[in-house]
Design an enzyme around this catalytic site. Structure first.
Site, PDB file in Angstrom:
ATOM      1  N   CYS A 115       0.841  -1.206   0.000  1.00 58.75           N
ATOM      2  CA  CYS A 115       0.000   0.000   0.000  1.00 58.75           C
ATOM      3  C   CYS A 115       0.876   1.256   0.000  1.00 58.75           C
ATOM      4  O   CYS A 115       1.483   1.594   1.013  1.00 58.75           O
ATOM      5  CB  CYS A 115      -0.927  -0.026   1.218  1.00 58.75           C
TER       6      CYS A 115
ATOM      7  N   CYS B  93      -0.102   3.998   2.479  1.00 55.95           N
ATOM      8  CA  CYS B  93       0.297   3.617   3.844  1.00 55.95           C
ATOM      9  C   CYS B  93       1.726   4.068   4.130  1.00 55.95           C
ATOM     10  O   CYS B  93       2.048   4.496   5.241  1.00 55.95           O
ATOM     11  CB  CYS B  93       0.194   2.107   4.036  1.00 55.95           C
TER      12      CYS B  93
END
Length: 324
Positions: A79, A82
């Site tokens: 991700c 993230c």
């Protein structure tokens, strides 16, 4: 991914419900018990950002949330957002100096936690305050908005639950060896060997205590976790009458404690799938405290078998289906 903001007014609404009063009382009781046991002292800066998995969620998040708000950062290695958000949260956790703890949860390794929180996309940020789960925001958010959200969270923790945060030892350097790192491995080896000898001698109480002694200093010790789960299981079934337990379970399919006892016997007898299936069915057919009791015992039995066993993986999937 565009951020989907979750207004902190939701936190106030949740804190105003009847359950909040009960949560506050539990938090106060937990803090008092921690103080009686000599806990609650200063912590190192490194303990303000922790990695959490399903096995440690009860201790590292739920119990800790009775002392300080715990912010949950759900992330994954693949991700990209993230990777932008997590460093900001980590920096703020240290800057706020004990006003909250950041718990990082890898969703790839902890999919059940992701499902339990109803997460549709990552990054996703939640908080747990005195055992109450609160959504904060999803996706990337600008730092000023994150700070505002954290300030409101801390205010709710103080005003509604009496959480004043942790005392951080400013002299503890992030790069300095932790005190436990200076302890040679020998004592752990000796304690683990003592636990095995106690098991062999039938001293289940002694084995349980020996494993707990290891985990008190090294909570992530996988050998001690497995040994403790096994010793506690053997302690539970030692005085059971197998025929009576199985008859009770067959006569009363809705009796949760009867099903839990039968599942323990199933596992000790090597009937792993039967034990898991019995508890999954019990979770499916129950609600409230009964459901929680069956679910928690199932998680304990997972520890006995080990997370890498395919039967555990299959049972986790089945459990997720009946929970959601």
């Amino acid at each position: 991914m565009q951020p989907r903001n979750m207004s902190m007014s939701g936190v106030v609404d949740l804190a105003a419900v009847k359950a909040a009063g009960e949560a506050k009382a539990k938090a106060e009781q937990t803090r008092a018990e921690t103080a009686r046991q000599g806990g609650g002292g200063a912590v190192s800066p490194s303990s303000l950002v922790i990695d959490v998995d399903e096995a440690g969620f009860e201790l590292d998040v739920l119990q800790r949330s009775a002392e300080v708000p715990v912010v949950l950062d759900f992330w994954a290695e693949w991700c990209e957002p993230c990777k932008q958000l997590s460093p900001v949260l980590e920096r703020l956790a240290r800057e706020y100096n004990g006003r909250f703890v950041l718990a990082k949860i890898d969703v790839e390794a902890n999919q059940m936690l992701m499902q339990q929180f109803g997460i549709q996309g990552i990054p996703a940020v939640f908080a747990v305050v005195a055992g109450q789960a609160l959504p904060l925001f999803q996706g990337l958010a600008p730092e000023p908005q994150i700070r505002q959200t954290l300030d409101q969270l801390i205010q709710v923790g103080e005003q509604r639950f009496g959480l004043t945060g942790l005392t951080v030892d400013a002299d503890a350097e992030e790069g300095a060896p932790a005190p436990e790192a200076e302890i040679p491995a020998g004592p752990y080896d000796a304690l683990l060997e003592a636990a095995v000898q106690a098991l062999d001698a039938g001293d289940l109480g002694g084995a349980v205590q020996a494993y707990k002694n290891v985990l008190a200093d090294d909570p992530g010790n996988s050998e001690a976790k497995l040994g403790l789960a096994q010793a506690e299981l053997l302690s539970r079934v030692r005085d059971m009458d197998p025929q009576k337990v199985r008859k009770d379970a067959a006569d009363a399919p809705g009796d949760v404690q009867a099903q839990i006892a039968a599942a323990d016997l199933d596992l000790v007898g090597g009937h792993v799938e039967d034990a898991f299936g019995r508890l999954v069915d019990t979770v499916r057919l129950t609600a409230g405290d009964d459901r929680d009791a069956a679910r928690l015992r199932l998680l304990e039995l997972f520890e006995v078998i080990g997370p890498d066993d395919p039967r555990v993986s299959a049972a986790r999937t089945a459990l997720a289906r009946v929970l959601f």
